[in-house]
Write an enzyme that holds these catalytic residues in place. Structure first.
Site, PDB file in Angstrom:
ATOM      1  N   GLU A  39     -13.410   2.539   9.055  1.00 30.48           N
ATOM      2  CA  GLU A  39     -12.392   3.160   8.210  1.00 30.48           C
ATOM      3  C   GLU A  39     -13.047   4.024   7.145  1.00 30.48           C
ATOM      4  O   GLU A  39     -13.945   3.575   6.444  1.00 30.48           O
ATOM      5  CB  GLU A  39     -11.538   2.064   7.550  1.00 30.48           C
ATOM      6  CG  GLU A  39     -10.532   2.575   6.530  1.00 30.48           C
ATOM      7  CD  GLU A  39      -9.831   1.442   5.791  1.00 30.48           C
ATOM      8  OE1 GLU A  39      -9.433   1.653   4.630  1.00 30.48           O
ATOM      9  OE2 GLU A  39      -9.689   0.342   6.365  1.00 30.48           O
ATOM     10  N   ARG A  43     -10.688   8.629  -0.570  1.00 28.48           N
ATOM     11  CA  ARG A  43     -10.969   8.527  -2.009  1.00 28.48           C
ATOM     12  C   ARG A  43     -11.875   9.637  -2.513  1.00 28.48           C
ATOM     13  O   ARG A  43     -12.184   9.687  -3.708  1.00 28.48           O
ATOM     14  CB  ARG A  43     -11.622   7.171  -2.322  1.00 28.48           C
ATOM     15  CG  ARG A  43     -10.765   5.969  -1.975  1.00 28.48           C
ATOM     16  CD  ARG A  43     -11.466   4.683  -2.369  1.00 28.48           C
ATOM     17  NE  ARG A  43     -10.763   3.513  -1.864  1.00 28.48           N
ATOM     18  CZ  ARG A  43     -11.168   2.255  -2.036  1.00 28.48           C
ATOM     19  NH1 ARG A  43     -12.292   2.039  -2.723  1.00 28.48           N
ATOM     20  NH2 ARG A  43     -10.490   1.252  -1.542  1.00 28.48           N
ATOM     21  N   THR A  67      -6.921   4.075   2.485  1.00 31.50           N
ATOM     22  CA  THR A  67      -6.402   4.449   1.164  1.00 31.50           C
ATOM     23  C   THR A  67      -5.380   5.580   1.289  1.00 31.50           C
ATOM     24  O   THR A  67      -5.385   6.543   0.509  1.00 31.50           O
ATOM     25  CB  THR A  67      -7.529   4.846   0.183  1.00 31.50           C
ATOM     26  OG1 THR A  67      -8.615   3.912   0.304  1.00 31.50           O
ATOM     27  CG2 THR A  67      -7.043   4.770  -1.261  1.00 31.50           C
ATOM     28  N   LYS A 127      -2.475  -4.980   6.647  1.00 30.39           N
ATOM     29  CA  LYS A 127      -3.610  -5.146   5.753  1.00 30.39           C
ATOM     30  C   LYS A 127      -3.191  -6.067   4.611  1.00 30.39           C
ATOM     31  O   LYS A 127      -2.184  -5.812   3.939  1.00 30.39           O
ATOM     32  CB  LYS A 127      -4.051  -3.789   5.199  1.00 30.39           C
ATOM     33  CG  LYS A 127      -5.154  -3.873   4.144  1.00 30.39           C
ATOM     34  CD  LYS A 127      -5.585  -2.485   3.702  1.00 30.39           C
ATOM     35  CE  LYS A 127      -6.666  -2.555   2.633  1.00 30.39           C
ATOM     36  NZ  LYS A 127      -7.209  -1.236   2.291  1.00 30.39           N
TER      37      LYS A 127
END
Length: 206
Positions: A39, A43, A67, A127
């Site tokens: 992943e 960010r 994210t 998640k």
């Protein structure tokens, strides 16, 4: 298929990459290790470029975008070549967009109500974030009985010291971890540390 593959790998590496230069040697390390799924979090300004680079130059890898905070980012990530999408939460726009997403989507949850709501949208793999801060193993054990049809990927505070205990839970087929590629390792371009950590991980997982 996606869940089966993640279950076999057991650990989903979570990476914060600043450039395609970092992506190049990191991709090589994962290819050599045999780990397929990873992943890349959105960010950094270069995140989408990194995902596109990895998907083009390392087609053997399955690259997820993490994210993801806004619904429009799902389309951007898919266009960049993402094979799956991971969000830290589950807003209405994200859940709606996730239903139409052409690749697997993992919404982020922290409470039983959030998990049930995400399940109602059709997401059986979620998640669990932030795992340790939210209650960790005791909480996942507690909600496992009433929510038997939901599986979780705990992320946040997972380490080599506790990952095996998480993976022993019936509702945890995979955990997410950031310890494999730390900011310091990236700053030092320390390829050997990544190789060593990936090797140690394989040994821990048996």
């Amino acid at each position: 298929m996606f869940l089966s593959q993640l279950s076999q790998q057991k650990v989903l590496p979570v990476l914060v990459l600043e450039s395609v230069q970092q992506a190049d040697w990191i991709g090589s390390c994962f290819i050599e290790s045999g780990m397929k799924h990873l992943e890349v979090t959105l960010r950094t300004p270069a995140a989408l470029q990194v995902i596109e680079y990895l998907s083009r130059h390392f087609p053997e890898l399955s690259i997820g975008a993490g994210t993801v905070l806004k619904s429009y980012q799902i389309g951007e990530a898919v266009d960049a070549g993402s094979d799956f999408i991971v969000a830290p939460g589950a807003t209405d726009p994200l859940l709606d967009a996730g239903q139409d997403c052409p690749v697997p989507f993992l919404p982020g949850v922290m409470t039983p109500s959030e998990a049930m709501r995400a399940r109602d949208y059709g997401f059986g793999l979620q998640k669990f974030f932030p795992a340790e801060a939210a209650g960790g193993i005791p909480l996942l054990k507690a909600i496992g009985a009433p929510l038997q049809d939901i599986l979780f990927c705990p992320t946040g505070g997972i380490t080599p010291n506790n990952m095996v205990d998480y993976l022993a839970l019936k509702n945890v087929p995979v955990v997410g971890g950031t310890w494999l590629v730390t900011p310091q390792i990236l700053a030092d371009n320390d390829r050997q540390s990544v190789v060593n950590r990936l090797s140690q991980l394989q040994q821990l997982l048996g």
